[in-house]
Design a protein around this motif. Structure first.
Motif, PDB file in Angstrom:
ATOM      1  N   ALA A 186       0.824  -1.207   0.000  1.00 56.80           N
ATOM      2  CA  ALA A 186       0.000   0.000   0.000  1.00 56.80           C
ATOM      3  C   ALA A 186       0.855   1.253   0.000  1.00 56.80           C
ATOM      4  O   ALA A 186       1.798   1.374   0.772  1.00 56.80           O
ATOM      5  CB  ALA A 186      -0.930   0.017   1.207  1.00 56.80           C
ATOM      6  N   GLY A 187       0.521   2.164  -0.867  1.00 56.92           N
ATOM      7  CA  GLY A 187       1.192   3.451  -0.892  1.00 56.92           C
ATOM      8  C   GLY A 187       2.542   3.471  -1.577  1.00 56.92           C
ATOM      9  O   GLY A 187       3.207   4.500  -1.604  1.00 56.92           O
ATOM     10  N   ALA A 208       3.116  10.357  -2.408  1.00 55.56           N
ATOM     11  CA  ALA A 208       2.322  11.034  -1.382  1.00 55.56           C
ATOM     12  C   ALA A 208       2.900  10.769  -0.003  1.00 55.56           C
ATOM     13  O   ALA A 208       3.428   9.688   0.262  1.00 55.56           O
ATOM     14  CB  ALA A 208       0.881  10.538  -1.423  1.00 55.56           C
ATOM     15  N   ARG A 244       7.570   4.536  -0.290  1.00 59.40           N
ATOM     16  CA  ARG A 244       6.398   4.926   0.491  1.00 59.40           C
ATOM     17  C   ARG A 244       6.875   5.919   1.543  1.00 59.40           C
ATOM     18  O   ARG A 244       7.890   5.712   2.207  1.00 59.40           O
ATOM     19  CB  ARG A 244       5.781   3.707   1.171  1.00 59.40           C
ATOM     20  CG  ARG A 244       4.641   4.072   2.104  1.00 59.40           C
ATOM     21  CD  ARG A 244       3.945   2.904   2.785  1.00 59.40           C
ATOM     22  NE  ARG A 244       4.801   1.796   3.099  1.00 59.40           N
ATOM     23  CZ  ARG A 244       4.548   0.522   2.759  1.00 59.40           C
ATOM     24  NH1 ARG A 244       3.482   0.207   2.074  1.00 59.40           N
ATOM     25  NH2 ARG A 244       5.379  -0.438   3.102  1.00 59.40           N
ATOM     26  N   LYS A 245       6.121   7.002   1.686  1.00 61.91           N
ATOM     27  CA  LYS A 245       6.405   7.998   2.725  1.00 61.91           C
ATOM     28  C   LYS A 245       5.274   7.937   3.743  1.00 61.91           C
ATOM     29  O   LYS A 245       4.157   8.337   3.467  1.00 61.91           O
ATOM     30  CB  LYS A 245       6.463   9.401   2.117  1.00 61.91           C
ATOM     31  CG  LYS A 245       7.637   9.683   1.209  1.00 61.91           C
ATOM     32  CD  LYS A 245       8.923   9.850   1.956  1.00 61.91           C
ATOM     33  CE  LYS A 245       8.964  11.138   2.735  1.00 61.91           C
ATOM     34  NZ  LYS A 245      10.200  11.298   3.502  1.00 61.91           N
ATOM     35  N   ALA A 246       5.563   7.402   4.934  1.00 61.39           N
ATOM     36  CA  ALA A 246       4.570   7.367   6.002  1.00 61.39           C
ATOM     37  C   ALA A 246       4.483   8.721   6.694  1.00 61.39           C
ATOM     38  O   ALA A 246       3.482   9.056   7.291  1.00 61.39           O
ATOM     39  CB  ALA A 246       4.901   6.275   7.003  1.00 61.39           C
ATOM     40  N   SER A 247       5.565   9.503   6.603  1.00 57.48           N
ATOM     41  CA  SER A 247       5.609  10.846   7.167  1.00 57.48           C
ATOM     42  C   SER A 247       6.734  11.597   6.453  1.00 57.48           C
ATOM     43  O   SER A 247       7.470  11.015   5.664  1.00 57.48           O
ATOM     44  CB  SER A 247       5.884  10.802   8.675  1.00 57.48           C
ATOM     45  OG  SER A 247       7.203  10.362   8.918  1.00 57.48           O
ATOM     46  N   ARG A 269       1.850  10.039   3.553  1.00 55.94           N
ATOM     47  CA  ARG A 269       0.603   9.479   4.074  1.00 55.94           C
ATOM     48  C   ARG A 269       0.017  10.225   5.263  1.00 55.94           C
ATOM     49  O   ARG A 269      -1.190  10.236   5.452  1.00 55.94           O
ATOM     50  CB  ARG A 269       0.801   8.020   4.440  1.00 55.94           C
ATOM     51  CG  ARG A 269       1.151   7.192   3.206  1.00 55.94           C
ATOM     52  CD  ARG A 269       1.240   5.758   3.519  1.00 55.94           C
ATOM     53  NE  ARG A 269      -0.109   5.223   3.252  1.00 55.94           N
ATOM     54  CZ  ARG A 269      -0.445   3.981   3.497  1.00 55.94           C
ATOM     55  NH1 ARG A 269       0.409   3.160   4.033  1.00 55.94           N
ATOM     56  NH2 ARG A 269      -1.653   3.555   3.229  1.00 55.94           N
ATOM     57  N   ASP A 270       0.818  10.873   6.095  1.00 54.78           N
ATOM     58  CA  ASP A 270       0.259  11.530   7.279  1.00 54.78           C
ATOM     59  C   ASP A 270      -0.176  12.960   7.015  1.00 54.78           C
ATOM     60  O   ASP A 270      -0.528  13.675   7.930  1.00 54.78           O
ATOM     61  CB  ASP A 270       1.214  11.450   8.463  1.00 54.78           C
ATOM     62  CG  ASP A 270       2.424  12.361   8.337  1.00 54.78           C
ATOM     63  OD1 ASP A 270       2.631  12.933   7.247  1.00 54.78           O
ATOM     64  OD2 ASP A 270       3.172  12.499   9.319  1.00 54.78           O
ATOM     65  N   GLU A 271      -0.165  13.377   5.781  1.00 58.14           N
ATOM     66  CA  GLU A 271      -0.587  14.764   5.468  1.00 58.14           C
ATOM     67  C   GLU A 271      -1.962  14.796   4.853  1.00 58.14           C
ATOM     68  O   GLU A 271      -2.480  13.916   4.301  1.00 58.14           O
ATOM     69  CB  GLU A 271       0.422  15.405   4.522  1.00 58.14           C
ATOM     70  CG  GLU A 271       1.739  15.631   5.182  1.00 58.14           C
ATOM     71  CD  GLU A 271       2.734  16.378   4.319  1.00 58.14           C
ATOM     72  OE1 GLU A 271       2.517  16.532   3.112  1.00 58.14           O
ATOM     73  OE2 GLU A 271       3.730  16.811   4.872  1.00 58.14           O
TER      74      GLU A 271
END
Length: 106
Positions: free
Chosen positions: A30-31, A102, A47-50, A104-106
């Motif tokens: 995912a992501g 993207a 993937r960028k979680a933050s 993800r935390d934004e």
């Protein structure tokens, strides 16, 4: 023995292999977005979680596909201890800035 201790029971084991596999697949994929290095065209999944956390999944051996990794491994460094290629990091930062990856935390 107290009455609450006698009534406690361990939760039953999870036996839904389809759900488990689907959850695992979702967690691992995912992501993720493809990002290619501008210098050597090596493509990774990112993937960028933050803003501070970046996950990179290489689609090939870094030491075989990235000249930076190849040079550092040839000089004796362990591939697993190399953070990442500076040019690949620039490509990832550009992909984040343009919205291709993207956060993800934004």
């Amino acid at each position: 023995m107290t009455s609450w201790a006698a009534s406690w029971a361990k939760a039953p084991p999870h036996t839904d292999p389809i759900g488990t596999l689907a959850d695992e697949h979702e967690f691992l994929t995912a992501g993720l977005a493809p990002v290619a290095c501008a210098a050597c065209t090596t493509e990774v999944l990112v993937r960028k979680a933050s803003r501070m956390q970046t996950s990179i999944q290489w689609q090939s051996s870094p030491a075989e596909s990235c000249p930076e990794f190849a040079a550092r491994v040839a000089a004796g460094e362990l591939s697993a201890r190399i953070d990442t290629c500076p040019r690949l990091r620039e490509a990832i930062e550009k992909a984040v800035a343009t919205g291709e990856v993207a956060v993800r935390d934004e």
